[in-house]
Design a protein around this motif. Structure first.
Motif, PDB file in Angstrom:
ATOM      1  N   SER A  57       0.790  -1.193   0.063  1.00 23.23           N
ATOM      2  CA  SER A  57       0.038  -0.036  -0.044  1.00 23.23           C
ATOM      3  C   SER A  57       0.894   1.339  -0.049  1.00 23.23           C
ATOM      4  CB  SER A  57      -0.773   0.122   1.062  1.00 23.23           C
ATOM      5  OG  SER A  57      -0.314   0.084   2.476  1.00 23.23           O
ATOM      6  N   TYR A  83      -3.338  -1.464  -2.991  1.00 19.13           N
ATOM      7  CA  TYR A  83      -2.894  -2.566  -2.242  1.00 19.13           C
ATOM      8  C   TYR A  83      -3.569  -3.912  -3.216  1.00 19.13           C
ATOM      9  CZ  TYR A  83      -2.378  -6.314   1.228  1.00 19.13           C
ATOM     10  OH  TYR A  83      -2.081  -7.565   1.914  1.00 19.13           O
ATOM     11  N   LYS A  91      -7.191  -9.956  -2.654  1.00 21.67           N
ATOM     12  CA  LYS A  91      -7.439  -8.740  -1.802  1.00 21.67           C
ATOM     13  C   LYS A  91      -6.939  -7.451  -2.728  1.00 21.67           C
ATOM     14  CE  LYS A  91      -6.731 -10.222   2.954  1.00 21.67           C
ATOM     15  NZ  LYS A  91      -5.914  -9.948   4.012  1.00 21.67           N
ATOM     16  N   LYS A 129      -7.377  -3.163  -2.607  1.00 21.72           N
ATOM     17  CA  LYS A 129      -7.732  -1.811  -1.659  1.00 21.72           C
ATOM     18  C   LYS A 129      -7.249  -0.825  -2.390  1.00 21.72           C
ATOM     19  CE  LYS A 129      -7.765  -3.771   3.008  1.00 21.72           C
ATOM     20  NZ  LYS A 129      -7.204  -3.604   4.150  1.00 21.72           N
ATOM     21  N   ASN A 189      -6.845   3.618  -2.319  1.00 23.02           N
ATOM     22  CA  ASN A 189      -7.234   4.763  -1.488  1.00 23.02           C
ATOM     23  C   ASN A 189      -6.967   5.874  -2.440  1.00 23.02           C
ATOM     24  OD1 ASN A 189      -7.541   6.616   0.457  1.00 23.02           O
ATOM     25  ND2 ASN A 189      -5.525   6.272   1.414  1.00 23.02           N
ATOM     26  N   LYS A 247     -12.211   5.295  -0.998  1.00 18.97           N
ATOM     27  CA  LYS A 247     -11.650   3.988  -0.597  1.00 18.97           C
ATOM     28  C   LYS A 247     -12.500   2.924  -1.073  1.00 18.97           C
ATOM     29  CE  LYS A 247      -9.600   5.919   3.708  1.00 18.97           C
ATOM     30  NZ  LYS A 247      -9.472   5.824   5.215  1.00 18.97           N
ATOM     31  N   ASP A 253     -12.485  -1.388  -0.767  1.00 17.76           N
ATOM     32  CA  ASP A 253     -12.062  -2.752   0.113  1.00 17.76           C
ATOM     33  C   ASP A 253     -12.770  -3.716  -0.615  1.00 17.76           C
ATOM     34  OD1 ASP A 253     -10.771  -4.666   1.721  1.00 17.76           O
ATOM     35  OD2 ASP A 253     -11.858  -3.884   3.599  1.00 17.76           O
ATOM     36  N   ARG A 269     -12.526  -7.931  -1.136  1.00 14.60           N
ATOM     37  CA  ARG A 269     -11.749  -9.590  -0.569  1.00 14.60           C
ATOM     38  C   ARG A 269     -12.475 -10.547  -1.096  1.00 14.60           C
ATOM     39  NH1 ARG A 269     -11.932 -12.836   3.780  1.00 14.60           N
ATOM     40  NH2 ARG A 269      -9.769 -13.640   4.624  1.00 14.60           N
TER      41      ARG A 269
END
Length: 653
Positions: free
Chosen positions: A309, A323, A335, A337, A339, A372, A374, A376
Motif C-alpha cells: 500500500s 494494495y 485482496k 484496496k 485509497n 476508498k 475494499d 476481498r
C-alpha cells in the motif's frame, strides 16, 4: 606446538594447492568437458523436446572464454527455433566454483530466434508441456524463494559487457507476422544502448533502448522510445487481437531487489507517456492516457504476493495508493484496496482518459472528495465476498455538464433508442405526446410489479444495490464470464437516455459515474426518474412507453390495467420483442410463464405490496386484444418448434 597463525597459513597453502590442481585439471580437460556438456544438452533436447541441437564448432579462448559457431535448434518436422552464426562468452570462474553460472561478457553475431505457427503446428510446442505432477498441501511453493532464485539466475546470465549485432526475433502466427531486428545492442560500463528495427504486416519503425543496467547489483534505469517521429506502435496485437496500441516512451527503474527475513522486496518506478489504446470491447474511440506512472513496492513471502500500500499510482492528476495481494496460507484469497486521497473534483474530471469518458468532456465541478475501496474474495468461500466502496465529498457540485446533461430528465425531450447501431424513431417525452403518461396515471399494480422485478429498493438506494452488486461479482467469478449484472432502474434510465447499448468498458464506466452524479446530487427526483423510465422503455416491437404498450396489448389506458395485465407487462421487459413465445398454440400462457406469474404474485404478497383480495380475479384468462394479437396469431400458426427452456431463461427475473 603449532600456533593458530601457523594453522591458518597451512590451510591457505592447502586451499591454494587444491585450487591450482583443479584449475590445471580444468585447463587440461576443459575442451573435453565442453564437448561432453554439448553432447548432454543435445541428448536432452532430442529426448525431452524432440529437437535437434547442433554446434558446428566449440572451443575455449583464454582461461574462461568460450567460442561457439553455427548453433542451431530445430524441432523435428517444424521450422528452426533459433540459429546463431557466432557467439562468444566468458564465465566468472569464481562463481562457477561456488555453483553459479555467471556470464562476464557476451558477443552475438547474426542470430535468429523465431516462433512459428502454421495451422495447429507450433515450432515451440514441445517447450509448452505441462508437468503432470499434482500439487499437494505439503508441496506449496515458497513464492519469495522461488522468485528470488529465478531473478538471480536470470541476472547472472546478463553479462556486464555485451555486444549483439544483427539478432532477429521473428513471429509468424499463421501469416500474422512481426520481426524485431536488433541491429546493435551494447552494454559497457553499465550503460546500455540499442538500435532496433521493427517490421510487421502493417507498419515499420525504428526503436531505441537506452539507460543504465547493473545486473550484479540488481539495479537498472532504462528508457524505451522511438528514433523516428511519432509514437511506438505495439506489434502483432493489432492483427491477432484487434488491439491497436501505441505510446511515446516507457521508463523502467529498478531501485532495489532484496531478500531478507523470508520476504522478497522489489522497489522501483515505471512510467509511460501518451498511451493510446483502441479495441472495440474497450471503447469505440481511441483511449488516450497522457501520463501514467507507478512507484511500486512488490512484496513476496512464502505464501503471498502483493503490491504494498506504500506504492503510488498516478495517471494525469489522479493519484492513488493501491494494495493488491494473493494469499495461499490457508485459503486462496484475493485482496484489492484503493485509497484516493482528497483531491479536487475538477482535477478528477480533467484527468479522465480521452475517449473513455466522452460524455464527461466539458463537464465542470466544484468541491473535493476522497475515495476508498475494499475488496476481498476467498476462492474457497466465495459467498463471503467483501466489497465496500466509500466516497466522501465536500461541497461537491456540478457547475457545468458535458455531453450528458442530466438536467435534461427534468424537462421535455426527444428520446431515440439505438438498436444494433440503428437509430429508432423519435419518441417525445412530454405532454405534447398523446401517449405520454404521467406517473399518477399509471396503474399502481404496474408500478409495484415493475419495481419488484426490476428494482425493489429503487426509492431507498442511491443508484446501486450493494448486495446485488456483490452477488453479481460472485456469480461472474464463478462462471468466469459476465453472466449477471446488477442493473438498477437508475442505471437502465441513464443507459437508455444518455448512452448507447454497446457492450464496452467505456460505456459501463460512464454509466456508473453518471448514475452516481444523478442520484447523489439531487438532480432529478425519484418519481420523475420512474415516470421517464415508464415512458421510454421498449415494451414490444417498435412499442415505446407504457401509453403505447397498454393500447398495443390490451386497448386500455395505463390507469385501467388490471393485476394480470400488469404481471404480464412487468415480466416481458427483459425481452419484449419475443412476447409471443410466452404463449402456446392455443393462445394461453405456457406453464413456465404461469409459474413466473405465481412466483411474482407470492413475492408481492409477502412484501405487503398487494393483498389476497387483489388476486380474486387472477384466475380469469388474460386477453391480448390489441394490435399485438396479430403477431400472436402468426405465432400460433407457425409450426416451428421453440426451445421452451431457452425462452424461460430469457424471461427470468
Amino acid at each position: 606446538m603449532t600456533t593458530r597463525k601457523q594453522k591458518t597459513i597451512i590451510l591457505l597453502v592447502v586451499f591454494t594447492a587444491i585450487f591450482l590442481v583443479l584449475s590445471i585439471a580444468f585447463f587440461v580437460f576443459r575442451d573435453s568437458l565442453l564437448q561432453q556438456a554439448i553432447t548432454k544438452a543435445s541428448t536432452k533436447m532430442e529426448q525431452e523436446y524432440n529437437c535437434d541441437l547442433s554446434v558446428k564448432k566449440a572451443s575455449f579462448e583464454g582461461f574462461s572464454g568460450v567460442s561457439l559457431t553455427e548453433i542451431t535448434l530445430v524441432p523435428k518436422n517444424a521450422d528452426t527455433l533459433f540459429s546463431i552464426k557466432k557467439m562468444k562468452t566468458s564465465i566468472n570462474v569464481w562463481q562457477l566454483f561456488l555453483g553459479e553460472v555467471q556470464l562476464g561478457s557476451l558477443e552475438i553475431q547474426n542470430g535468429l530466434v523465431q516462433l512459428v505457427q502454421k495451422g495447429n503446428v507450433k515450432n515451440f510446442a514441445s517447450f509448452l508441456k505441462k508437468e503432470n505432477k499434482e500439487p499437494t498441501s505439503t508441496d506449496k511453493r515458497d513464492y519469495a524463494a522461488f522468485a528470488y532464485r529465478i531473478i538471480s539466475n536470470v541476472l547472472n546470465l546478463v553479462p556486464t559487457d555485451m555486444r549483439i549485432e544483427n539478432l532477429k526475433f521473428k513471429l509468424d502466427d499463421n501469416g500474422k507476422k512481426a520481426t524485431i531486428d536488433i541491429k546493435k545492442l551494447t552494454l559497457f560500463d553499465k550503460e546500455i544502448e540499442t538500435s532496433i528495427n521493427v517490421q510487421t504486416n502493417t507498419f515499420s519503425q525504428r526503436w531505441r533502448i537506452k539507460g543504465f543496467a547493473d545486473p550484479r547489483n540488481k539495479k537498472a534505469d532504462i528508457r524505451f522510445f522511438n528514433i523516428d517521429t511519432g509514437a511506438i506502435k505495439v506489434p502483432y496485437f493489432d492483427e491477432r487481437y484487434n488491439l491497436k496500441s501505441s505510446f511515446d516512451s516507457i521508463r523502467l527503474k529498478i531501485e532495489n531487489i532484496d531478500k531478507r527475513g523470508g520476504e522478497l522486496h522489489i522497489d522501483g518506478f515505471t512510467s509511460i507517456s501518451n498511451l493510446k489504446i483502441h479495441h472495440p470491447k474497450i471503447a469505440n474511440k481511441d483511449v488516450l492516457i497522457k501520463n501514467a506512472q507507478f512507484d511500486f513496492r512488490l512484496l513476496l513471502g512464502s505464501d503471498f504476493i502483493s503490491v504494498d500500500s506504500s506504492s503510488t499510482a498516478q495517471f494525469n492528476a489522479i493519484k492513488f495508493h493501491p494494495y493488491v495481494s494473493y494469499e495461499t496460507q490457508s485459503d486462496t484469497i484475493y485482496k484489492l484496496k484503493v485509497n484516493i486521497p482528497k483531491m479536487k473534483a475538477q482535477d478528477f474530471i480533467s484527468s479522465l482518459p480521452d475517449g473513455l469518458f466522452t460524455h464527461f468532456q466539458g463537464m465542470e465541478a466544484e468541491g473535493t472528495f476522497d475515495y476508498k475501496l475494499d475488496f476481498r474474495f476467498n476462492k474457497n468461500k466465495p459467498d463471503q465476498l467483501v466489497f465496500d466502496s466509500n466516497l466522501k465529498k465536500e461541497n461537491l457540485k456540478i457547475t457545468k455538464y458535458g455531453e450528458a446533461n442530466l438536467n435534461k430528465l427534468n424537462g421535455e425531450f426527444v428520446y431515440r433508442a439505438i438498436i444494433n447501431d440503428v437509430l429508432q424513431r423519435p419518441v417525445l417525452v412530454g405532454n405534447a405526446n398523446s401517449s405520454y403518461t404521467p406517473i399518477d396515471q399509471i396503474s399502481p399494480y404496474l408500478k409495484k410489479c415493475v419495481l419488484t422485478t426490476e428494482d425493489p429498493s429503487f426509492f431507498s438506494h442511491h443508484g446501486f444495490i450493494n448486495e446485488a452488486f456483490k452477488q453479481s461479482i460472485v456469480k461472474n467469478i464463478k462462471t468466469k464470464k459476465f453472466s449477471r449484472g446488477a442493473s438498477t432502474i437508475s442505471m437502465q434510465l441513464v443507459k437508455n437516455v444518455f448512452l448507447t447499448r454497446e457492450k464496452t468498458v467505456s460505456r459501463k464506466l460512464e454509466e456508473i459515474l453518471l448514475v452516481y452524479i444523478l442520484e447523489n446530487n439531487r438532480i432529478v427526483s425519484k418519481e420523475r426518474m420512474l415516470e421517464v423510465y415508464f415512458n421510454i422503455i421498449e415494451w414490444g416491437p417498435n412499442v415505446y412507453g407504457i401509453g403505447e404498450a397498454s393500447r398495443y396489448y390490451f386497448q386500455k389506458a395505463p390507469a385501467d390495467l388490471n393485476l394480470n395485465e400488469c404481471l404480464y407487462l412487468a415480466r416481458i421487459i427483459p425481452s419484449p420483442k419475443k412476447f409471443m413465445y410466452q404463449f402456446n398454440d392455443q393462445g394461453k400462457l405456457r406453464d413456465f410463464a404461469q409459474k413466473q406469474e405465481t412466483f411474482l404474485t407470492n413475492i408481492m404478497i409477502r412484501r405487503g405490496l398487494i393483498s389476497i383480495d387483489d388476486t380474486i380475479y387472477k384466475s380469469q384468462l388474460m386477453n391480448i386484444s390489441g394490435p399485438a394479437k396479430s403477431l400472436l396469431r402468426l405465432r400460433i400458426q407457425d409450426s416451428t418448434v421453440v426451445d421452451t427452456l431457452s425462452i424461460k431463461d430469457e424471461f427470468e427475473f
